[in-house]
Design an enzyme around this catalytic site. Structure first.
Site, PDB file in Angstrom:
ATOM      1  CE  LYS A  77      -3.029   4.724   1.800  1.00 51.05           C
ATOM      2  NZ  LYS A  77      -4.470   4.387   1.949  1.00 51.05           N
TER       3      LYS A  77
ATOM      4  CE  LYS B  41      -3.940  -2.040   2.496  1.00 51.12           C
ATOM      5  NZ  LYS B  41      -4.760  -2.025   3.741  1.00 51.12           N
TER       6      LYS B  41
HETATM    7  N1  C2G Z   1     -12.850  -5.412   5.208  1.00 51.75           N
HETATM    8  C1  C2G Z   1     -14.239  -5.474   5.196  1.00 51.75           C
HETATM    9  N2  C2G Z   1     -14.951  -4.332   5.289  1.00 51.75           N
HETATM   10  C2  C2G Z   1     -14.334  -3.129   5.393  1.00 51.75           C
HETATM   11  C3  C2G Z   1     -12.924  -3.064   5.421  1.00 51.75           C
HETATM   12  C4  C2G Z   1     -12.191  -4.236   5.324  1.00 51.75           C
HETATM   13  O1  C2G Z   1     -14.833  -6.559   5.098  1.00 51.75           O
HETATM   14  N3  C2G Z   1     -15.097  -1.992   5.478  1.00 51.75           N
HETATM   15  C5  C2G Z   1     -12.101  -6.673   5.089  1.00 51.75           C
HETATM   16  C6  C2G Z   1     -11.203  -6.716   3.858  1.00 51.75           C
HETATM   17  O2  C2G Z   1     -11.960  -7.098   2.711  1.00 51.75           O
HETATM   18  C7  C2G Z   1     -10.184  -7.779   4.251  1.00 51.75           C
HETATM   19  C8  C2G Z   1     -10.093  -7.608   5.782  1.00 51.75           C
HETATM   20  O3  C2G Z   1     -11.234  -6.831   6.187  1.00 51.75           O
HETATM   21  O4  C2G Z   1     -10.681  -9.089   3.951  1.00 51.75           O
HETATM   22  C9  C2G Z   1      -8.831  -6.873   6.188  1.00 51.75           C
HETATM   23  O5  C2G Z   1      -8.809  -5.637   5.480  1.00 51.75           O
HETATM   24  P1  C2G Z   1      -7.433  -4.784   5.494  1.00 51.75           P
HETATM   25  O6  C2G Z   1      -6.928  -4.684   6.874  1.00 51.75           O
HETATM   26  O7  C2G Z   1      -7.632  -3.568   4.658  1.00 51.75           O
HETATM   27  O8  C2G Z   1      -6.430  -5.788   4.755  1.00 51.75           O
HETATM   28  P2  C2G Z   1      -6.010  -5.843   3.221  1.00 51.75           P
HETATM   29  O9  C2G Z   1      -5.228  -4.653   2.879  1.00 51.75           O
HETATM   30  O10 C2G Z   1      -7.204  -6.157   2.433  1.00 51.75           O
HETATM   31  O11 C2G Z   1      -4.957  -7.051   3.282  1.00 51.75           O
HETATM   32  O12 C2G Z   1      -3.052 -11.043   1.792  1.00 51.75           O
HETATM   33  C10 C2G Z   1      -4.115 -10.151   1.651  1.00 51.75           C
HETATM   34  C11 C2G Z   1      -3.874  -8.876   2.383  1.00 51.75           C
HETATM   35  O13 C2G Z   1      -3.106  -9.038   3.551  1.00 51.75           O
HETATM   36  C12 C2G Z   1      -5.219  -8.274   2.722  1.00 51.75           C
END
Ligand code: C2G
Length: 132
Positions: free
Chosen positions: A47, A45
């Protein structure tokens, strides 16, 4: 025993994170969560996270229904993680829909609808607005 695995950064934990973990657990009897390391999050990301990888791991482990956590070091090792943790189902939010279909040879792959209207990025903007 039906083993679920899911992955994420889980920074500034919010209801969308909690809901996907709880819904993932409902699909089986054991939930393992791969928490992205700070280095992986930077590479995927560009970030920094607010919470360190150690805090994010401990916070996710504290959520009821989460049985096991580990550090996810790379997206490319997802197949090895699935095998090492003996996962029957890989669950991800549908913002990843299709991205992990290659692992259907190893386990079932399920994409669940994201929780609308919330994201860590949006939360940080709201916090900045309140704090300014
Ligand atoms: N999520 C969700 N609803 C949201 C935000 C996030 O259902 N409003 C879900 C995402 O789809 C993901 C999980 O929460 O399945 C974790 O989200 P993030 O912490 O943003 O992780 P991500 O960047 O998607 O990392 O190997 C895959 C990556 O590590 C996933």
């Amino acid at each position: 025993m039906k083993r679920i695995i899911t992955f994420g950064t889980f920074d500034v934990l919010h209801i969308g994170h909690v809901r996907i973990l709880q819904r993932a657990k409902q699909l089986g009897t054991h939930l393992t969560v791969g928490v992205s390391t700070d280095a992986l999050n930077w590479s995927k990301k560009q970030k920094k996270t607010v919470y360190s990888q150690y805090d994010r791991l401990e916070i996710v482990k504290a959520i009821s229904g989460v049985d096991q956590v580990f550090f996810e070091n790379s997206l490319e090792e997802k197949g090895r993680y699935i095998v090492d943790y003996k996962a029957d189902i890989l669950v991800m939010g549908d913002d990843w829909a299709g991205r992990f279909d290659e692992f259907k040879s190893l386990c079932e792959v399920v994409y669940l609808p994201r929780t609308e209207g919330i994201s860590t990025t949006q939360l940080l903007e709201e916090i900045r607005a309140i704090a300014s």
